[in-house]
Scaffold this motif. Structure first.
Motif, PDB file in Angstrom:
ATOM      1  N   THR A   6     145.912 106.155 126.627  1.00 42.93           N
ATOM      2  CA  THR A   6     147.272 105.844 126.185  1.00 42.93           C
ATOM      3  C   THR A   6     147.850 107.071 125.511  1.00 42.93           C
ATOM      4  O   THR A   6     147.223 107.646 124.623  1.00 42.93           O
ATOM      5  N   ASP A   9     154.171 106.205 125.324  1.00 37.67           N
ATOM      6  CA  ASP A   9     154.486 104.992 126.082  1.00 37.67           C
ATOM      7  C   ASP A   9     153.795 104.943 127.438  1.00 37.67           C
ATOM      8  O   ASP A   9     154.004 104.000 128.198  1.00 37.67           O
ATOM      9  N   LEU A  10     152.998 105.938 127.772  1.00 37.67           N
ATOM     10  CA  LEU A  10     152.329 105.982 129.067  1.00 37.67           C
ATOM     11  C   LEU A  10     150.884 105.511 128.927  1.00 37.67           C
ATOM     12  O   LEU A  10     150.160 105.957 128.049  1.00 37.67           O
ATOM     13  N   THR A  26     151.315 103.264 133.916  1.00 35.18           N
ATOM     14  CA  THR A  26     152.309 102.286 133.465  1.00 35.18           C
ATOM     15  C   THR A  26     153.053 102.868 132.281  1.00 35.18           C
ATOM     16  O   THR A  26     152.438 103.391 131.343  1.00 35.18           O
ATOM     17  N   GLN A  27     154.403 102.784 132.333  1.00 40.25           N
ATOM     18  CA  GLN A  27     155.191 103.308 131.225  1.00 40.25           C
ATOM     19  C   GLN A  27     156.284 102.320 130.864  1.00 40.25           C
ATOM     20  O   GLN A  27     157.002 101.810 131.735  1.00 40.25           O
ATOM     21  N   GLN A  28     156.393 102.054 129.561  1.00 45.00           N
ATOM     22  CA  GLN A  28     157.446 101.189 129.034  1.00 45.00           C
ATOM     23  C   GLN A  28     158.687 102.037 128.833  1.00 45.00           C
ATOM     24  O   GLN A  28     158.613 103.119 128.246  1.00 45.00           O
ATOM     25  N   ASP A  29     159.821 101.568 129.332  1.00 34.83           N
ATOM     26  CA  ASP A  29     161.069 102.317 129.203  1.00 34.83           C
ATOM     27  C   ASP A  29     162.076 101.436 128.488  1.00 34.83           C
ATOM     28  O   ASP A  29     162.782 100.639 129.120  1.00 34.83           O
ATOM     29  N   PRO A  34     157.903  97.111 132.001  1.00 37.23           N
ATOM     30  CA  PRO A  34     157.187  98.365 132.253  1.00 37.23           C
ATOM     31  C   PRO A  34     157.152  98.691 133.742  1.00 37.23           C
ATOM     32  O   PRO A  34     157.136  97.792 134.582  1.00 37.23           O
TER      33      PRO A  34
END
Length: 147
Positions: A6, A9-10, A26-29, A34
């Motif tokens: 981690t 956010d990636l 996986t990235q939260q934007d 995500p």
């Protein structure tokens, strides 16, 4: 080896899909759902090599081999100098405390830098474990022989 990384956010995870081993990124934007993508490790490496983030295997192996060879040469010269100072110099009649202290420090550094060669990247530069440990391992006893 860890299977999840981690970074801010990636999140990168090692997964197995129908094609074999893969990496799930996986990235939260913001507040949106995500976003994820699955890439093969070789795809990720090719992208990093293309943009200069990492060197290609061949170039990295060549550089590593060169640096290992140079460090082992330095260690050998330090050990030779230590042997000469111990056996042939006039150290019993002259105060060589400073020189021997500096030589010991150089030997400690070179030994530390060479100690991991046998365990690290030896397969990348074409050396076998025996040859690598013979040329770059630290001495069995701490300190310089004879000092």
């Amino acid at each position: 080896m860890q299977t999840k990384l981690t970074h801010h956010d990636l999140v990168a995870e090692e997964v197995n899909d129908e094609h074999g081993r893969a990496i799930l990124l996986t990235q939260q934007d913001g507040l949106e759902e995500p976003r994820s993508v699955i890439v093969h490790p070789w795809q990720l490496r090719a992208v990093c090599e293309e943009f200069g983030t990492v060197a290609s295997d061949e170039q990295a192996a060549k550089t590593i081999h060169t640096l290992q060879r140079r460090m082992k040469g330095l260690l050998g010269r330090i050990e030779h100098l230590a042997g000469w100072m111990t056996n042939h110099s006039d150290q019993r009649h002259a105060d060589l405390t400073y020189e021997i202290t500096q030589l010991q420090a150089l030997h400690d550094l070179a030994s530390e830098w060479c100690a991991e060669f046998a365990d690290n990247v030896r397969t990348h530069c074409g050396q076998d474990a025996q040859a690598s440990s013979r040329g770059g391992a630290a001495p069995q006893q701490p300190g310089l022989p004879g000092l």
